[in-house]
Design an enzyme around this catalytic site. Structure first.
Site, PDB file in Angstrom:
ATOM      1  N   LYS A  62      65.352  40.487  64.581  1.00  0.00           N
ATOM      2  CA  LYS A  62      66.133  39.943  65.698  1.00  0.00           C
ATOM      3  C   LYS A  62      67.386  40.771  65.927  1.00  0.00           C
ATOM      4  CE  LYS A  62      66.086  35.570  66.447  1.00  0.00           C
ATOM      5  NZ  LYS A  62      66.009  34.323  65.708  1.00  0.00           N
ATOM      6  N   ARG A 122      71.808  32.393  63.511  1.00  0.00           N
ATOM      7  CA  ARG A 122      70.351  32.410  63.327  1.00  0.00           C
ATOM      8  C   ARG A 122      69.936  33.398  62.252  1.00  0.00           C
ATOM      9  NH1 ARG A 122      67.538  30.730  68.239  1.00  0.00           N
ATOM     10  NH2 ARG A 122      69.034  30.474  69.920  1.00  0.00           N
ATOM     11  N   GLY A 168      59.992  30.440  62.598  1.00  0.00           N
ATOM     12  CA  GLY A 168      60.232  29.034  62.266  1.00  0.00           C
ATOM     13  C   GLY A 168      60.395  28.734  60.785  1.00  0.00           C
ATOM     14  N   MET A 207      62.874  29.794  58.730  1.00  0.00           N
ATOM     15  CA  MET A 207      64.250  29.700  58.220  1.00  0.00           C
ATOM     16  C   MET A 207      65.126  28.929  59.193  1.00  0.00           C
ATOM     17  SD  MET A 207      64.706  33.397  56.464  1.00  0.00           S
ATOM     18  CE  MET A 207      63.965  34.249  57.813  1.00  0.00           C
ATOM     19  N   ARG A 211      60.676  41.072  70.183  1.00  0.00           N
ATOM     20  CA  ARG A 211      60.007  41.579  68.990  1.00  0.00           C
ATOM     21  C   ARG A 211      58.565  41.909  69.348  1.00  0.00           C
ATOM     22  NH1 ARG A 211      60.094  35.740  66.037  1.00  0.00           N
ATOM     23  NH2 ARG A 211      58.659  34.699  67.443  1.00  0.00           N
ATOM     24  N   HIS A 247      28.814  37.523  42.780  1.00  0.00           N
ATOM     25  CA  HIS A 247      27.558  37.655  43.495  1.00  0.00           C
ATOM     26  C   HIS A 247      27.601  36.957  44.854  1.00  0.00           C
ATOM     27  CE1 HIS A 247      23.362  36.534  44.378  1.00  0.00           C
ATOM     28  NE2 HIS A 247      23.221  37.820  44.153  1.00  0.00           N
ATOM     29  N   SER A 306      26.888  58.485  43.699  1.00  0.00           N
ATOM     30  CA  SER A 306      27.422  57.384  44.495  1.00  0.00           C
ATOM     31  C   SER A 306      28.235  56.508  43.553  1.00  0.00           C
ATOM     32  CB  SER A 306      26.288  56.588  45.124  1.00  0.00           C
ATOM     33  OG  SER A 306      26.830  55.486  45.809  1.00  0.00           O
ATOM     34  N   CYS A 343      29.570  53.148  47.023  1.00  0.00           N
ATOM     35  CA  CYS A 343      28.799  52.011  47.530  1.00  0.00           C
ATOM     36  C   CYS A 343      29.264  50.688  46.943  1.00  0.00           C
ATOM     37  CB  CYS A 343      27.309  52.224  47.301  1.00  0.00           C
ATOM     38  SG  CYS A 343      26.866  52.283  45.565  1.00  0.00           S
ATOM     39  N   TYR A 372      30.876  60.340  52.217  1.00  0.00           N
ATOM     40  CA  TYR A 372      30.685  59.105  52.983  1.00  0.00           C
ATOM     41  C   TYR A 372      31.137  57.880  52.184  1.00  0.00           C
ATOM     42  CZ  TYR A 372      26.667  58.057  50.015  1.00  0.00           C
ATOM     43  OH  TYR A 372      25.888  57.759  48.939  1.00  0.00           O
TER      44      TYR A 372
HETATM   45  C1  PEP Z   1      28.722  48.656  41.962  1.00  0.00           C
HETATM   46  O1  PEP Z   1      28.682  48.379  40.789  1.00  0.00           O
HETATM   47  O2  PEP Z   1      29.736  49.046  42.536  1.00  0.00           O
HETATM   48  C2  PEP Z   1      27.501  48.531  42.786  1.00  0.00           C
HETATM   49  C3  PEP Z   1      27.516  48.916  44.040  1.00  0.00           C
HETATM   50  O3  PEP Z   1      26.420  47.936  42.228  1.00  0.00           O
HETATM   51  P1  PEP Z   1      26.277  46.337  42.062  1.00  0.00           P
HETATM   52  O4  PEP Z   1      27.396  45.698  42.808  1.00  0.00           O
HETATM   53  O5  PEP Z   1      24.949  45.973  42.596  1.00  0.00           O
HETATM   54  O6  PEP Z   1      26.395  46.183  40.582  1.00  0.00           O
END
Ligand code: PEP
Ligand code: MG
Length: 897
Positions: free
Chosen positions: A25, A95, A104, A106, A339, A460, A776, A846, A866
Site C-alpha cells: 500500500k 492502516r 483484511g 490486519m 495493487r 500411492h 530416467s 519420471c 526431458y
Molecule cells: C520413482 O521412484 O520416482 C518412480 C517414478 O517410480 P515409482 O513411483 O513407480 O516407484
C-alpha cells in the site's frame, strides 16, 4: 536509519519499487503521488520498524518517535490543518500494509484525531454536525475494538439498541443527537472496562493505533493466512498514516473498489463496485449492496471520467491488472490504494495473453506471470464460489493433506470393490480408505475423489489420483474408520456408508453433504500461451501414462512421448473392457502363487495378450513419440489379498488350498517391502516375468510398425543398483526381443535403459552407462532412499519439518519439490558420470517432480533432455520449461553486465 517516508502534493520520498520496505500500500501511494494521481497526503512507517517492534517486545527504535512527530508536523503544514484542532482539525487513517497482500487480515483505524473539541471543529468546517458526530462515533467504536481490544459485538449491540430506541432502521437516519448519545455511551463503557478514560489526546491516539497495527501482524488470522500463503512471519507490516477523505459527506460523495480488467474472466472491461455516501468499510463489510461501477457514469459522471483516466494511466504504468480503492469527496476523486489484482486462473491466462498482444508486456513476461497453480487449477472442478462460507464451516468434517486440488462430491464407500459396484449402477462415490494399494486401482478410477487416513503426497493414492486429475486428500488422520459398522467418525460426527460428502482438494477440507461444484472451461488464451511456451523451451515434456486413454489425454495436453508406463498397473485394470479386469488379476495372482517355473509361465502367458493390447493402444496414441515402458516394480505381496475370506475365494478360483495362499502371503511378507524384493530384483529372480513383458512390448511394436504406426519403444529396468545387474537384464531383454523382430522381418529400433532411483546407482552412473542406453531419474524412490524417509509415511511428520513456525528444516516437501541440495547433488553427479561414458546419453526424470515447476527448472539447468509428468501436469511442465529458459537468459544478461 530512516523509519518514515512522506508523500503529498505531487512528491514522494518512497517509490513503487520499495514494496519490501513500505509494504504494497505504501509503495502504491508513493508511486501514485509521483505520477501525478490525486492521492491524499500522508506518511508510511517502514516494515523494518515493525520488525524492530516485534523483536524488542513492543519497543520502538530510538529516533523513531521524533521522526513521526516531525512528519506529522509536515503533514499538518501541507494540509493547513492540525490534529485535534478545535477550528480546523486534521483527521487521519492508520492502516496496515505488508509487502505481500493480506487482504483484511490486519487492523485499520479511521477518523483518528477526533475528540470532544475537534469534533466541533469538524462540524463547523463541514457545516454538517451529523456527519461530524457520525465520524466520531465510528472512530471511538473502531479504536476501542482495535487498539483496546473491547469486544466488537458489545459495541455493535449498543448501536443496535440506539437505533431501536430511535425507531430507525438505517445508520443514515440517526441524527447528530443520536450519535452524540452513542459516543457518550461508548466512552462510559470504555471507562468501565479499561478503568481509564478514552484517550482524548490525538498524539496518544496515534501511538495507540500504530502499536495496534504492528501487533495485528502477529494476530491469529494474519498468522493463519500467512501460513496458507507461505508468507514469512519475519517480514512485518508497514503503517500508513494518511489524511482522511470522506465518501460519506452527502450524495456527491462515495467510495468504491475497482479493477482495471475483470478479475474473474480477464476481459478488458473496467470492473468494480461503489457506494454513494459511504465510507470504505461499508463496501468491504457488505452492509449495503454496492452498485456496479458503470452506474457512476449516471450519478457522478465527472468523477467516473477521472477514474477511467486513472485506470488507463495505472495499467500502463504498472503493466499489469490493478486493484484500486477510491473515494469521491464532494465530487473530487482521491485514490487510496493500488495493487496488482488477484485473479482467477483463467483470467491470469487471458490477461497475460491480451497484454502481450497489446504490446504492453513482452511474450516472455506473459510466460513468467503464469504460476503453476494457475495451470493446475484451470482443469479441476472447484466448489461453487457462491456457497456460503458460514455454512461450509458448520459442515467441516475433517482436514487432511491436499494431495490433488479440485473438488469432488459423492457417496461414501469404504472399499474399492464397493466403489466399482456402486459406480456400475450409476452412483457417484468417494472412496474412503485407511490407505490404498494397487488392488484399489479400479475403485479409485471410478470414484469421484479419494480420501485416506494415512499417506503423503507421493503415496500411492496421491500419485495415481494426480495422474487422473482426481481430487485426493490423504493423511486425514483424525478419521476413525470402522469397517465393520461401515462408518467413519471425525469431529464428533459419524458418516455412514452411502452418505454424501464433499472433498475440497484445494485446501484439504472435507465437508458433510453435497456442495455444488463447477468445472471451469480452459480459455482460448491457455492454448496461445502454451504455444508461446513451446516456442521458448528446450526441455522436452513427456507424460507418465499406463493406459491408451491416458496416453491420448496426455497428447491433447501436449505430451511429446511417455516417460514412464508403469506396467503393473495394467495387471489390475482393463480400461477398455472393465468386465475383463478380473481375468488379469487372476492371472497375475496365479503367477505369484505358482509353485514351478512352468506354472508361472503358464499364468504369464494369460497376461501377455492383455499387455500387448495395452501397448498397441499406447503406441498408437503416441505415434512417432518415444514410449518408455518400465518392467514390473512393486513387491509381489501387493498383488495378493491379505484377508482370509478373500484368500479363500482366490484359492477356490485357482483350485488350490486356502492354506497355501495364506502361506505364500506369509512367505512374501517383508519387514521393509520398499527396500525388499522389488524392482528389477523381481526380474533377476523370476526372469520369466521379464520375458513375458518384453515379448508383449516387442510384439506390440512389431504389430504397429507393420501397420505404419511409428514406434520408439524404450524398455526400462527399475531400481537398478549395479552395472552387472543391468547387464544381465539388458542381455535377457535383447535375447527375447531380437528373435521376434527377426522372425517378423521388421527393423525395429528400441533402447534398453535404467531408472536411476538409488544413491548407489547415481554414484556409479559412469559404470552403469556402459550398459544403459538411457537414464530416467525415479526421484520418488531416489528421494526416499537418499533421505531415508518413507514416501508413504513421511507425510505424518514432514509438516513439522516444513512449517517455519515449527522446525522449519526444509523450505518445501522434498517429495513434491526436488531437494536440490541433497538429491539434486546426486542427480548432477550421475548426469556427469553418465555423459562421460556416453556423451549423448538420453536423460530424463519420471518421478513426481517432473510435474513440479521448481523441479522442472532444475532439470533444465542440469541438462536433462526431458521431464515426464502426469497428463494433467504436462502443461505445468511445458510452462516451467519455458520459464527456465527465460530465467537462464536473465542470469546470462546480468553476468554480462
Ligand atoms: C520413482 O521412484 O520416482 C518412480 C517414478 O517410480 P515409482 O513411483 O513407480 O516407484
Ligand atoms: Mg520407483
Amino acid at each position: 536509519m530512516k523509519y518514515v517516508y512522506f508523500f503529498g502534493a505531487g512528491k514522494a520520498e518512497g517509490t513503487g519499487a520499495m514494496r519490501e520496505l513500505l509494504g504494497g500500500k505504501g509503495a502504491g501511494l508513493a508511486e501514485m503521488t509521483r505520477i501525478g494521481l490525486p492521492v491524499p497526503a500522508g506518511f508510511t512507517i517502514t516494515t523494518e520498524t515493525c520488525g524492530y517492534y516485534l523483536k524488542y517486545g513492543g519497543k520502538y527504535p530510538k529516533e523513531f518517535r521524533a521522526e513521526v512527530v516531525k512528519y506529522l508536523k509536515r503533514l499538518e503544514k501541507l494540509t493547513g490543518k492540525k490534529l485535534g484542532n478545535a477550528v480546523n482539525p486534521l483527521l487521519v487513517s492508520v492502516r496496515s500494509g505488508s509487502a505481500r497482500s493480506m487482504p483484511g487480515m490486519m487492523e485499520t483505524v479511521l477518523n483518528l484525531g477526533l475528540n470532544d473539541k475537534s469534533v466541533e471543529g469538524l462540524a463547523r468546517a463541514t457545516n454538517n454536525e451529523r456527519f461530524a458526530w457520525d465520524a466520531y462515533r465510528r472512530f471511538v467504536q473502531m479504536y476501542s475494538a482495535v487498539v483496546n481490544g473491547l469486544p466488537k459485538e458489545d459495541l455493535e449491540e449498543r448501536l443496535r439498541a440506539l437505533k431501536s430506541k430511535l425507531k430507525v432502521k438505517d445508520d443514515t437516519n440517526v441524527s447528530a443527537a443520536g450519535w452524540k448519545e452513542l459516543v457518550a455511551e461508548y466512552k462510559a463503557y470504555f471507562k468501565q472496562k479499561k478503568g481509564a478514560a478514552f484517550p482524548e489526546n490525538p498524539e496518544d491516539q496515534l501511538w495507540g493505533a500504530i502499536g495496534a497495527v504492528f501487533e495485528s501482524w502477529m494476530g491469529e488470522k494474519a498468522r493463519t493466512y500467512r501460513q496458507a500463503e507461505k508468507i514469512s512471519d519475519s517480514l512485518g507490516t508497514a503503517v500508513n498514516v494518511v489524511q482522511m477523505v470522506f465518501g460519506n459527506t452527502g450524495e456527491d460523495s462515495g467510495t468504491g473498489v475497482c479493477f482495471t480488467r475483470d478479475p474473474s474472466t480477464g476481459q478488458k472491461v473496467f470492473f468494480g463496485e461503489f457506494l454513494l455516501n459511504a465510507q470504505g468499510e461499508d463496501v468491504v463489510a457488505g452492509i449495503r449492496t454496492p452498485l456496479q461501477l458503470q452506474e457512476m457514469t449516471k450519478v457522478m459522471p465527472r468523477a467516473y471520467k477521472q477514474l477511467e483516466s486513472v485506470r488507463q494511466k495505472l495499467e500502463k504504468h504498472y503493466r499489469d491488472m490493478q486493484d484500486m480503492e477510491f473515494t469521491v469527496e464532494k465530487g473530487k476523486l482521491y485514490m487510496l490504494q493500488t495493487r496488482t489484482g488477484k485473479r482467477s486462473p483463467s483470467a491470469a491466462f487471458q490477461i497475460a495473453v491480451d497484454m502481450a498482444n497489446e504490446k504492453l508486456i513482452k511474450v516472455e513476461e506473459a510466460l513468467e506471470r503464469i504460476k503453476p497453480e494457475d495451470v493446475e487449477r484451470l482443469f479441476y472442478p472447484v466448489l461453487d464460489p457462491k456457497t456460503q462460507r458460514g455454512e461450509l464451516r458448520q459442515r467441516l468434517f475433517v482436514t487432511g493433506n491436499n494431495a490433488v486440488p479440485g473438488a469432488a462430491v459423492g457417496k461414501v464407500v469404504f472399499s474399492a470393490r464397493d466403489a466399482e459396484a456402486w459406480a456400475e449402477r450409476g452412483e457417484r462415490v468417494i472412496l474412503v480408505r485407511h490407505e490404498t494399494s494397487p488392488e484399489d486401482v479400479g475403485g479409485m478410477y471410478v470414484a469421484q475423489g479419494i480420501l485416506t487416513a494415512t499417506g503423503g503426497k507421493t503415496s500411492h493414492a496421491a500419485v495415481v489420483a494426480r495422474g487422473w486429475g482426481k481430487c485426493c486428500i490423504v493423511g486425514a488422520e483424525q478419521m476413525e474408520l470402522d469397517h465393520g459398522a461401515r462408518t467413519v467418525r471425525s469431529n464428533g460426527r459419524t458418516v455412514r456408508e452411502g452418505e454424501w460428502i464433499t472433498l475440497d482438494g484445494g485446501d484439504g477440507s472435507v465437508y458433510t453433504g453435497e456442495v455444488d461444484l463447477i468445472r471451469p472451461e480452459p480459455p482460448k488464451a491457455f492454448a496461445t500461451l502454451l504455444k508461446w511456451a513451446d516456442e521458448t523451451r528446450r526441455l522436452r515434456v513427456r507424460t507418465n501414462a499406463d493406459t491408451p486413454q491416458d496416453a491420448r489425454l496426455a497428447r491433447e495436453m501436449g505430451a511429446e512421448g511417455i516417460g514412464l508406463c508403469r506396467t503393473e498397473h495394467m495387471f489390475f485394470k482393463d480400461f477398455e473392457f472393465p468386465e475383463r479386469s478380473a481375468e488379469r488379476q487372476l492371472a497375475i495372482q496365479e503367477m505369484i502363487l505358482a509353485g514351478t517355473v512352468e506354472d508361472r509361465r503358464k499364468a504369464l502367458s494369460k497376461l501377455l495378450p492383455f499387455q500387448r493390447r495395452d501397448f498397441i493402444g499406447i503406441f498408437e496414441a503416441m505415434d512417432g513419440f518415444p514410449v518408455t515402458i518400465r518392467l514390473i516394480d512393486p513387491p509381489l505381496h501387493e498383488f495378493l489379498p491379505h484377508e482370509p475370506a478373500k484368500q479363500a475365494e482366490l484359492a477356490k478360483k485357482i483350485g488350490i488350498s486356502a492354506e497355501f495362499v495364506a502361506q505364500r502371503v506369509d512367505q512374501l511378507h517383508e519387514a521393509n517391502p520398499m527396500l525388499g524384493h522389488r524392482g528389477c530384483r523381481l526380474s533377476i529372480t523370476y526372469p520369466e516375468i521379464l520375458d513375458m513383458q518384453v515379448e508383449a512390448i516387442i510384439e506390440a511394436a512389431v504389430d504397429c510398425k507393420k501397420r505404419g504406426v511409428h514406434v520408439l519403444p524404450e524398455i526400462m529396468h527399475p531400481l537398478v543398483m549395479d552395472k552387472k545387474e543391468l547387464q544381465i537384464l539388458s542381455q535377457r531383454t535383447r535375447q527375447v526381443a531380437d528373435p521376434i523382430t527377426r522372425k517378423a522381418k521388421v527393423k525395429l529400433e528400441y533402447a534398453v535403459g535404467t531408472m536411476i532411483e538409488l544413491p548407489r546407482a547415481a554414484l556409479l552412473a559412469a559404470e552403469i552407462a556402459e550398459v544403459a542406453e538411457f537414464f530416467s531419474f525415479g526421484t520418488n524412490d531416489l528421494t526416499q532412499t537418499t533421505m531415508g524417509l518413507s514416501r508413504d509415511d513421511a507425510g505424518r511428520f514432514l509438516p513439522v519439518y516444513i512449517d517455519e513456525r515449527q522446525a522449519g528444516i526444509f523450505g518445501s516437501d522434498p517429495f513434491q519439490t526436488l531437494d536440490v541440495a541433497g538429491v539434486g547433488m546426486l542427480i548432477e553427479w550421475a548426469i556427469a558420470g553418465g555423459r562421460k561414458t556416453r556423451p549423448k546419453l538420453k536423460i530424463g526424470i519420471c518421478g513426481e517432480h517432473g510435474g513440479d515447476a521448481e523441479s522442472v527448472k532444475f532439470c533444465h539447468r542440469v541438462g536433462m533432455d526431458y521431464v515426464s509428468a502426469s497428463p494433467f501436469r504436462v502443461a505445468i511442465a511445458r510452462l516451467a520449461a519455458a520459464q527456465a529458459v527465460i530465467e537462464e537468459r536473465k542470469t546470462a544478461k546480468t553476468r554480462r553486465r
